[in-house]
Design a protein around this motif. Structure first.
Motif, PDB file in Angstrom:
ATOM      1  N   TYR A 144       0.855  -1.177   0.000  1.00  0.00           N
ATOM      2  CA  TYR A 144       0.000   0.000   0.000  1.00  0.00           C
ATOM      3  C   TYR A 144       0.894   1.230   0.000  1.00  0.00           C
ATOM      4  CZ  TYR A 144      -4.088  -2.832   1.015  1.00  0.00           C
ATOM      5  OH  TYR A 144      -5.106  -3.742   0.939  1.00  0.00           O
ATOM      6  N   HIS A 145       0.511   2.219  -0.788  1.00  0.00           N
ATOM      7  CA  HIS A 145       1.185   3.517  -0.776  1.00  0.00           C
ATOM      8  C   HIS A 145       0.131   4.525  -0.343  1.00  0.00           C
ATOM      9  CE1 HIS A 145       3.942   6.708  -1.879  1.00  0.00           C
ATOM     10  NE2 HIS A 145       2.894   7.327  -2.379  1.00  0.00           N
ATOM     11  N   CYS A 146       0.294   5.070   0.845  1.00  0.00           N
ATOM     12  CA  CYS A 146      -0.705   5.968   1.420  1.00  0.00           C
ATOM     13  C   CYS A 146      -0.039   7.255   1.881  1.00  0.00           C
ATOM     14  CB  CYS A 146      -1.380   5.327   2.635  1.00  0.00           C
ATOM     15  SG  CYS A 146      -1.974   3.642   2.358  1.00  0.00           S
ATOM     16  N   GLU A 147      -0.521   8.372   1.421  1.00  0.00           N
ATOM     17  CA  GLU A 147      -0.048   9.668   1.910  1.00  0.00           C
ATOM     18  C   GLU A 147      -0.727   9.992   3.244  1.00  0.00           C
ATOM     19  OE1 GLU A 147       2.386  11.453   0.544  1.00  0.00           O
ATOM     20  OE2 GLU A 147       2.600  10.013  -1.081  1.00  0.00           O
ATOM     21  N   SER A 148      -1.900   9.429   3.467  1.00  0.00           N
ATOM     22  CA  SER A 148      -2.632   9.561   4.724  1.00  0.00           C
ATOM     23  C   SER A 148      -3.417   8.268   4.906  1.00  0.00           C
ATOM     24  CB  SER A 148      -3.554  10.782   4.701  1.00  0.00           C
ATOM     25  OG  SER A 148      -4.571  10.605   3.734  1.00  0.00           O
ATOM     26  N   ASP A 149      -4.052   8.099   6.058  1.00  0.00           N
ATOM     27  CA  ASP A 149      -4.778   6.856   6.317  1.00  0.00           C
ATOM     28  C   ASP A 149      -5.972   6.634   5.401  1.00  0.00           C
ATOM     29  OD1 ASP A 149      -3.169   5.693   8.233  1.00  0.00           O
ATOM     30  OD2 ASP A 149      -4.119   6.803   9.870  1.00  0.00           O
ATOM     31  N   ASP A 150      -6.485   7.690   4.778  1.00  0.00           N
ATOM     32  CA  ASP A 150      -7.681   7.529   3.948  1.00  0.00           C
ATOM     33  C   ASP A 150      -7.411   7.669   2.452  1.00  0.00           C
ATOM     34  OD1 ASP A 150      -7.101  10.208   4.103  1.00  0.00           O
ATOM     35  OD2 ASP A 150      -9.143  10.857   4.536  1.00  0.00           O
ATOM     36  N   SER A 151      -6.151   7.725   2.035  1.00  0.00           N
ATOM     37  CA  SER A 151      -5.813   7.891   0.632  1.00  0.00           C
ATOM     38  C   SER A 151      -4.712   6.914   0.246  1.00  0.00           C
ATOM     39  CB  SER A 151      -5.352   9.342   0.387  1.00  0.00           C
ATOM     40  OG  SER A 151      -4.866   9.477  -0.930  1.00  0.00           O
ATOM     41  N   CYS A 152      -5.107   5.697  -0.182  1.00  0.00           N
ATOM     42  CA  CYS A 152      -4.132   4.654  -0.478  1.00  0.00           C
ATOM     43  C   CYS A 152      -4.313   4.103  -1.888  1.00  0.00           C
ATOM     44  CB  CYS A 152      -4.281   3.486   0.501  1.00  0.00           C
ATOM     45  SG  CYS A 152      -3.967   3.912   2.217  1.00  0.00           S
ATOM     46  N   ARG A 204       2.571   5.097   4.329  1.00  0.00           N
ATOM     47  CA  ARG A 204       2.769   3.682   4.046  1.00  0.00           C
ATOM     48  C   ARG A 204       3.241   3.579   2.614  1.00  0.00           C
ATOM     49  NH1 ARG A 204      -2.754   1.141   5.454  1.00  0.00           N
ATOM     50  NH2 ARG A 204      -3.475   3.231   5.891  1.00  0.00           N
ATOM     51  N   SER A 205       4.281   2.761   2.371  1.00  0.00           N
ATOM     52  CA  SER A 205       4.857   2.694   1.042  1.00  0.00           C
ATOM     53  C   SER A 205       5.867   1.569   0.952  1.00  0.00           C
ATOM     54  CB  SER A 205       5.535   4.035   0.722  1.00  0.00           C
ATOM     55  OG  SER A 205       5.916   4.078  -0.627  1.00  0.00           O
TER      56      SER A 205
END
Length: 177
Positions: free
Chosen positions: A12-20, A40-41
Protein backbone atom coordinates in the motif's frame (compact mmCIF):
# COMPACT_ATOMS: atom_id res chain seq x y z
CA UNK A 1 -9.13 -10.29 -3.79
CA UNK A 2 -5.98 -9.14 -5.55
CA UNK A 3 -4.07 -11.20 -8.10
CA UNK A 4 -0.43 -10.27 -8.65
CA UNK A 5 1.82 -11.50 -11.41
CA UNK A 6 5.56 -12.08 -11.10
CA UNK A 7 7.75 -11.92 -8.03
CA UNK A 8 7.52 -8.18 -7.37
CA UNK A 9 6.30 -7.17 -3.92
CA UNK A 10 3.16 -5.03 -3.77
CA UNK A 11 2.54 -2.60 -0.93
CA UNK A 12 0.00 0.00 0.00
CA UNK A 13 1.18 3.52 -0.78
CA UNK A 14 -0.70 5.97 1.42
CA UNK A 15 -0.05 9.67 1.91
CA UNK A 16 -2.63 9.56 4.72
CA UNK A 17 -4.78 6.86 6.32
CA UNK A 18 -7.68 7.53 3.95
CA UNK A 19 -5.81 7.89 0.63
CA UNK A 20 -4.13 4.65 -0.48
CA UNK A 21 -3.18 2.99 -3.76
CA UNK A 22 -1.39 -0.29 -4.46
CA UNK A 23 2.22 0.13 -5.54
CA UNK A 24 4.63 -2.38 -7.11
CA UNK A 25 7.97 -2.19 -5.31
CA UNK A 26 11.47 -2.35 -6.71
CA UNK A 27 13.38 -5.59 -6.26
CA UNK A 28 14.71 -6.02 -2.70
CA UNK A 29 12.22 -3.59 -1.18
CA UNK A 30 9.97 -4.13 1.81
CA UNK A 31 6.58 -2.70 2.70
CA UNK A 32 6.72 -0.11 5.46
CA UNK A 33 4.38 1.86 7.69
CA UNK A 34 5.71 4.97 9.43
CA UNK A 35 4.04 6.35 12.54
CA UNK A 36 5.40 9.93 12.46
CA UNK A 37 3.92 10.83 9.08
CA UNK A 38 1.27 8.06 8.73
CA UNK A 39 2.98 7.20 5.44
CA UNK A 40 2.77 3.68 4.05
CA UNK A 41 4.86 2.69 1.04
CA UNK A 42 7.71 0.58 -0.35
CA UNK A 43 11.03 0.98 1.41
CA UNK A 44 14.29 0.21 -0.39
CA UNK A 45 16.63 0.55 2.58
CA UNK A 46 16.03 -1.97 5.40
CA UNK A 47 18.13 0.10 7.84
CA UNK A 48 15.29 2.64 7.80
CA UNK A 49 13.06 0.09 9.52
CA UNK A 50 13.36 1.00 13.19
CA UNK A 51 11.36 2.01 16.21
CA UNK A 52 12.75 4.45 18.67
CA UNK A 53 12.62 7.82 20.30
CA UNK A 54 14.87 10.48 21.69
CA UNK A 55 13.76 12.94 24.39
CA UNK A 56 15.77 16.08 25.23
CA UNK A 57 13.26 17.43 27.77
CA UNK A 58 12.03 20.37 25.74
CA UNK A 59 11.70 18.31 22.57
CA UNK A 60 10.77 14.66 22.00
CA UNK A 61 10.84 12.80 18.69
CA UNK A 62 9.33 9.36 18.16
CA UNK A 63 10.33 7.37 15.09
CA UNK A 64 8.44 4.21 14.22
CA UNK A 65 8.81 2.38 10.93
CA UNK A 66 7.55 -1.18 10.81
CA UNK A 67 8.50 -3.27 7.80
CA UNK A 68 7.28 -6.53 6.32
CA UNK A 69 7.92 -8.55 3.19
CA UNK A 70 4.62 -10.03 1.98
CA UNK A 71 2.12 -8.52 -0.42
CA UNK A 72 -0.01 -5.73 1.10
CA UNK A 73 1.28 -6.44 4.61
CA UNK A 74 1.48 -2.71 5.44
CA UNK A 75 -2.32 -2.43 5.66
CA UNK A 76 -2.24 -0.58 9.01
CA UNK A 77 -0.36 2.43 10.35
CA UNK A 78 2.67 1.72 12.52
CA UNK A 79 1.88 1.06 16.22
CA UNK A 80 2.45 3.59 18.98
CA UNK A 81 5.41 3.21 30.63
CA UNK A 82 7.27 5.20 32.42
CA UNK A 83 10.75 3.75 32.83
CA UNK A 84 13.37 5.88 34.55
CA UNK A 85 14.79 9.40 34.90
CA UNK A 86 17.54 11.23 33.06
CA UNK A 87 18.96 14.74 33.17
CA UNK A 88 18.00 17.28 30.50
CA UNK A 89 19.30 20.74 29.55
CA UNK A 90 17.24 23.94 29.62
CA UNK A 91 19.70 25.90 27.50
CA UNK A 92 21.94 27.06 30.36
CA UNK A 93 22.09 24.17 32.81
CA UNK A 94 21.69 20.43 32.47
CA UNK A 95 20.34 19.80 35.95
CA UNK A 96 16.63 19.24 35.30
CA UNK A 97 15.30 15.69 35.58
CA UNK A 98 13.03 14.10 33.04
CA UNK A 99 10.72 11.08 33.31
CA UNK A 100 11.49 8.85 30.34
CA UNK A 101 8.54 7.60 28.30
CA UNK A 102 7.68 4.43 26.42
CA UNK A 103 10.77 2.56 25.20
CA UNK A 104 13.16 5.31 26.30
CA UNK A 105 15.23 3.11 28.60
CA UNK A 106 18.56 4.91 28.10
CA UNK A 107 19.86 8.33 29.13
CA UNK A 108 21.62 10.23 26.33
CA UNK A 109 24.16 13.07 26.18
CA UNK A 110 24.66 14.59 22.73
CA UNK A 111 27.17 17.26 21.74
CA UNK A 112 26.20 19.06 18.52
CA UNK A 113 28.71 21.26 16.68
CA UNK A 114 27.50 23.56 13.94
CA UNK A 115 28.72 26.88 12.59
CA UNK A 116 31.47 27.22 15.18
CA UNK A 117 29.14 26.70 18.16
CA UNK A 118 28.71 23.66 20.35
CA UNK A 119 25.48 22.73 22.09
CA UNK A 120 24.92 20.07 24.74
CA UNK A 121 21.68 18.08 24.71
CA UNK A 122 20.73 15.57 27.41
CA UNK A 123 17.63 13.46 27.86
CA UNK A 124 16.07 10.03 27.30
CA UNK A 125 16.41 7.76 24.28
CA UNK A 126 15.44 4.33 23.11
CA UNK A 127 18.07 1.66 22.44
CA UNK A 128 17.40 2.05 18.71
CA UNK A 129 18.32 5.75 18.76
CA UNK A 130 21.46 5.04 20.81
CA UNK A 131 22.65 2.50 18.23
CA UNK A 132 22.43 5.00 15.34
CA UNK A 133 25.61 6.85 14.39
CA UNK A 134 23.61 10.06 13.89
CA UNK A 135 20.36 11.03 15.60
CA UNK A 136 17.70 11.91 12.98
CA UNK A 137 17.07 15.64 12.77
CA UNK A 138 20.67 16.47 13.72
CA UNK A 139 22.33 15.05 10.57
CA UNK A 140 23.45 18.41 9.22
CA UNK A 141 25.52 19.11 12.34
CA UNK A 142 28.53 17.30 13.75
CA UNK A 143 27.35 15.20 16.67
CA UNK A 144 28.66 12.83 19.26
CA UNK A 145 26.31 10.98 21.60
CA UNK A 146 26.78 8.67 24.54
CA UNK A 147 24.09 6.53 26.12
CA UNK A 148 23.87 4.82 29.49
CA UNK A 149 21.14 2.76 31.16
CA UNK A 150 20.95 3.70 34.84
CA UNK A 151 18.81 6.39 36.47
CA UNK A 152 20.38 9.85 36.04
CA UNK A 153 23.55 8.34 34.54
CA UNK A 154 23.97 11.19 32.03
CA UNK A 155 25.24 13.42 34.90
CA UNK A 156 23.94 16.89 35.63
CA UNK A 157 26.17 19.79 34.69
CA UNK A 158 26.04 23.53 34.45
CA UNK A 159 28.55 26.13 33.43
CA UNK A 160 27.99 27.90 36.77
CA UNK A 161 28.80 24.77 38.81
CA UNK A 162 31.90 24.04 36.71
CA UNK A 163 33.20 27.57 37.23
CA UNK A 164 32.48 27.42 40.97
CA UNK A 165 34.32 24.11 41.33
CA UNK A 166 37.43 25.55 39.67
CA UNK A 167 37.40 28.72 41.84
CA UNK A 168 36.96 26.99 45.25
CA UNK A 169 40.49 25.47 45.29
CA UNK A 170 41.99 28.88 44.46
CA UNK A 171 40.09 30.55 47.31
CA UNK A 172 41.12 27.86 49.82
CA UNK A 173 44.73 28.17 48.63
CA UNK A 174 44.56 31.91 49.42
CA UNK A 175 43.27 31.27 52.98
CA UNK A 176 45.93 28.71 53.85
CA UNK A 177 49.02 30.36 52.35
Amino acid sequence: MFVFSGDALHCYHCESDDSCIIQECASGSQCAATRKSSLRSCLSFPEQCYQGSVNYGLEREVFTSTCCSTNLCNNQSAPGNLSHKCYFCNGVECTGTLNCLGDEDYCISTTVSSGGTTKLLKGCASQEMCSLSNIPGLEEAGQVHKCCQKNLCNSASSTTAGLLLSVVPLISLGFFS
